[in-house]
Design an enzyme around this catalytic site. Structure first.
Site, PDB file in Angstrom:
ATOM      1  N   HIS A  42       0.829  -1.211   0.000  1.00 37.19           N
ATOM      2  CA  HIS A  42       0.000   0.000   0.000  1.00 37.19           C
ATOM      3  C   HIS A  42       0.858   1.254   0.000  1.00 37.19           C
ATOM      4  O   HIS A  42       1.556   1.550   0.968  1.00 37.19           O
ATOM      5  CB  HIS A  42      -0.909   0.005   1.235  1.00 37.19           C
ATOM      6  CG  HIS A  42      -2.072   0.933   1.118  1.00 37.19           C
ATOM      7  ND1 HIS A  42      -3.265   0.559   0.554  1.00 37.19           N
ATOM      8  CD2 HIS A  42      -2.226   2.222   1.481  1.00 37.19           C
ATOM      9  CE1 HIS A  42      -4.124   1.577   0.592  1.00 37.19           C
ATOM     10  NE2 HIS A  42      -3.500   2.595   1.147  1.00 37.19           N
ATOM     11  N   ASP A  44       0.166   5.404  -1.165  1.00 37.59           N
ATOM     12  CA  ASP A  44      -0.876   6.344  -1.576  1.00 37.59           C
ATOM     13  C   ASP A  44      -0.364   7.469  -2.463  1.00 37.59           C
ATOM     14  O   ASP A  44      -0.963   8.548  -2.499  1.00 37.59           O
ATOM     15  CB  ASP A  44      -1.544   6.952  -0.338  1.00 37.59           C
ATOM     16  CG  ASP A  44      -2.655   6.088   0.210  1.00 37.59           C
ATOM     17  OD1 ASP A  44      -3.591   5.783  -0.542  1.00 37.59           O
ATOM     18  OD2 ASP A  44      -2.598   5.715   1.399  1.00 37.59           O
ATOM     19  N   GLU A 147      -8.905   1.384  -2.894  1.00 33.93           N
ATOM     20  CA  GLU A 147      -9.149   1.465  -1.455  1.00 33.93           C
ATOM     21  C   GLU A 147     -10.570   1.986  -1.215  1.00 33.93           C
ATOM     22  O   GLU A 147     -10.788   3.172  -1.035  1.00 33.93           O
ATOM     23  CB  GLU A 147      -8.112   2.371  -0.782  1.00 33.93           C
ATOM     24  CG  GLU A 147      -8.182   2.313   0.732  1.00 33.93           C
ATOM     25  CD  GLU A 147      -7.072   3.091   1.412  1.00 33.93           C
ATOM     26  OE1 GLU A 147      -6.881   2.900   2.620  1.00 33.93           O
ATOM     27  OE2 GLU A 147      -6.393   3.897   0.728  1.00 33.93           O
ATOM     28  N   HIS A 174     -13.752   1.776   2.921  1.00 39.86           N
ATOM     29  CA  HIS A 174     -12.766   2.650   3.554  1.00 39.86           C
ATOM     30  C   HIS A 174     -13.328   2.922   4.948  1.00 39.86           C
ATOM     31  O   HIS A 174     -13.652   1.976   5.677  1.00 39.86           O
ATOM     32  CB  HIS A 174     -12.496   3.910   2.728  1.00 39.86           C
ATOM     33  CG  HIS A 174     -11.346   4.702   3.253  1.00 39.86           C
ATOM     34  ND1 HIS A 174     -11.486   5.968   3.742  1.00 39.86           N
ATOM     35  CD2 HIS A 174     -10.032   4.383   3.402  1.00 39.86           C
ATOM     36  CE1 HIS A 174     -10.310   6.408   4.173  1.00 39.86           C
ATOM     37  NE2 HIS A 174      -9.404   5.467   3.972  1.00 39.86           N
ATOM     38  N   HIS A 215      -9.564  -1.912   6.874  1.00 42.66           N
ATOM     39  CA  HIS A 215     -10.650  -0.924   7.011  1.00 42.66           C
ATOM     40  C   HIS A 215     -12.015  -1.532   7.326  1.00 42.66           C
ATOM     41  O   HIS A 215     -12.929  -0.783   7.671  1.00 42.66           O
ATOM     42  CB  HIS A 215     -10.778  -0.034   5.763  1.00 42.66           C
ATOM     43  CG  HIS A 215      -9.779   1.065   5.691  1.00 42.66           C
ATOM     44  ND1 HIS A 215      -9.851   2.196   6.478  1.00 42.66           N
ATOM     45  CD2 HIS A 215      -8.666   1.207   4.932  1.00 42.66           C
ATOM     46  CE1 HIS A 215      -8.825   2.988   6.200  1.00 42.66           C
ATOM     47  NE2 HIS A 215      -8.091   2.403   5.272  1.00 42.66           N
ATOM     48  N   HIS A 236      -2.897  -2.995   4.720  1.00 44.83           N
ATOM     49  CA  HIS A 236      -2.180  -2.149   5.685  1.00 44.83           C
ATOM     50  C   HIS A 236      -2.919  -2.167   7.024  1.00 44.83           C
ATOM     51  O   HIS A 236      -3.662  -1.256   7.347  1.00 44.83           O
ATOM     52  CB  HIS A 236      -1.979  -0.726   5.156  1.00 44.83           C
ATOM     53  CG  HIS A 236      -3.214   0.012   4.745  1.00 44.83           C
ATOM     54  ND1 HIS A 236      -4.169  -0.500   3.907  1.00 44.83           N
ATOM     55  CD2 HIS A 236      -3.653   1.267   5.062  1.00 44.83           C
ATOM     56  CE1 HIS A 236      -5.135   0.383   3.729  1.00 44.83           C
ATOM     57  NE2 HIS A 236      -4.843   1.471   4.424  1.00 44.83           N
ATOM     58  N   ASP A 344       1.907   2.131   3.702  1.00 46.69           N
ATOM     59  CA  ASP A 344       1.006   3.293   3.719  1.00 46.69           C
ATOM     60  C   ASP A 344       1.770   4.600   3.535  1.00 46.69           C
ATOM     61  O   ASP A 344       1.291   5.673   3.902  1.00 46.69           O
ATOM     62  CB  ASP A 344       0.172   3.351   5.001  1.00 46.69           C
ATOM     63  CG  ASP A 344      -1.152   4.099   4.806  1.00 46.69           C
ATOM     64  OD1 ASP A 344      -1.506   4.395   3.647  1.00 46.69           O
ATOM     65  OD2 ASP A 344      -1.832   4.399   5.802  1.00 46.69           O
TER      66      ASP A 344
END
Length: 419
Positions: A42, A44, A147, A174, A215, A236, A344
């Site tokens: 992961h 972003d 995500e 999420h 999540h 993550h 992340d």
């Protein structure tokens, strides 16, 4: 004469440059990462580009060949010895301006443009074999991970379209509970998955798109493990036994993971990996809520009070050892075949000491080597576990595509209230 010769030899030795002793743990870490692709679950970066004050969503303007303001650029990726990356094409569940799909398509466009712009560094890798081929070519195998299942807008056709664009995992939620799945940070509505949620999982398995359970609520995790036909991933997430954060995974779920064959990719998120950081965040949140209520729209007064509170309450330092603790806990409860790395980076504002950006991955492997991890287990953590998940997902997909056609079921059909 003998004494004079001895003194001369001592002086010469003192004048010679002192060679730094090599670190055998770092040497082992680098040996592993030179020969096994380190695959991060992961990053972003596409959202960081969208939010950039200078690039404003322009993947060409955000130049990875230079030092970027975030956690990721080509030079640091090389230093970090990264071998494969799931680039997160995240969109917030709170976006309502014109539907989720437009924003999701824009993020996929950014992700695809990143991969295309740097052919010397990145190579599309939609399968485990593709990841290995990219690594053998000296490039970072690159694939997209969505995500948030809100982006499919309750449409299995949209899910299939995203797969065709290069998405190979989808995080079911999420932070917002969906019409068909409960999120970890929102009010539980369904007690886990609805019947349509189960159909989403089945269709993802048929496609070969990995189900990502970061999540989601524990009930959703459990429901997915009940119906999944292929291994899952947590792109993550860390251990709830070590840090009682709702984004983390209970041991009851970790114990079920070996039977499924899935993998937990441990993140570099301070509040997930440090109890002190989690408690600090809770206290800061309480202060912000109270000050906002008391001060109303007086933003200047609010800022002054928050700055004063932060001076009196310094953030705790989170260290690389905290992340290593979570990795070891997942190995202890789920097994060494069920753990990986999901940094992340570029999705976090605070960083962990020793894991400040993508250049620092080898330090984590050296820390684990220092704790007694052997070469074989470090290779599993680096990439072999997630490569197995990718391979198995494709095998299941090939079988399911022979057995059934694409699902045309709808949420109205499956979750219609009973008369």
């Amino acid at each position: 004469m003998i004494r004079q010769a001895f003194l001369v030899s001592i002086s010469a030795a003192m004048a010679a440059p002192v060679l730094a002793q090599s670190d055998p743990h770092m040497e082992l870490a680098k040996k592993v990462l030179r020969t096994t692709p380190l695959i991060d679950g992961h990053n972003d970066l596409p959202w960081a580009i969208r939010e950039s004050q200078t690039a404003h969503g322009d993947a060409d303007a955000y130049d990875l060949r230079t030092r970027t303001p975030g956690h990721t650029d080509l030079a640091r990726l090389k230093s970090g010895m990264l071998g494969g990356q799931f680039w997160s094409v995240y969109i917030p569940g709170e976006i309502r301006d014109s539907g989720y799909a437009r924003v999701q398509l824009e993020q996929i466009d950014i992700g695809r443009r990143i991969i295309a712009k740097y052919p010397e560094a990145f190579q599309w890798a939609l399968t485990a074999d593709g990841m290995r081929a990219a690594f053998a070519a000296g490039r970072i195998g690159s694939v997209l991970g969505m995500e948030g299942g809100h982006a499919i807008e309750n449409s299995l056709g949209a899910l299939r379209a995203y797969y065709d664009m290069g998405v190979r995992y989808m995080t079911l939620t999420h932070n917002v509970t969906l019409d068909w799945a409960d999120a970890a940070l929102d009010k539980p509505t369904h007690g886990g998955l609805t019947r349509f949620g189960e159909e989403v999982v089945h269709e993802m398995n048929r496609l070969g798109m990995i189900v990502d359970l970061s999540h989601v609520s524990p009930a959703t995790m459990s429901d997915v493990l009940n119906v999944a036909e292929a291994p899952v991933m947590f792109s993550h997430s860390a251990s709830r036994a070590l840090v009682d954060h709702p984004r983390n995974i209970p041991d009851s779920i970790l114990r079920r993971l070996p039977a499924n064959g899935g993998v937990v990719m441990v993140p570099f998120v301070t509040s997930f990996t440090s109890r002190a950081s989690k408690e600090y965040g809770d206290k800061r949140g309480e202060f912000v809520t109270e000050a906002s209520r008391r001060l109303g729209s007086d933003s200047s007064a609010f800022r002054r009070e928050l700055e004063a509170w932060e001076r009196s309450n310094p953030r705790p330092v989170v260290r690389i050892s905290d992340v290593a603790d979570h990795i070891e806990h997942v190995r202890k409860v789920a097994g060494v075949d069920n753990v990986g790395i999901g940094s992340d980076f570029d999705g976090i504002e605070e960083v962990i000491q020793g894991l400040e950006d993508v250049s620092t991955f080898p330090s984590l492997f050296a820390e684990l080597a220092r704790r007694g991890w052997n070469e074989a287990d470090l290779r599993k953590l680096a990439g072999e576990n997630i490569l197995r998940v990718m391979s198995r997902s494709q095998e299941v997909s090939m079988r399911l595509r022979r057995e059934r056609t694409p699902s045309n079921k709808t949420i109205q059909e499956l979750d219609r209230p009973k008369a």
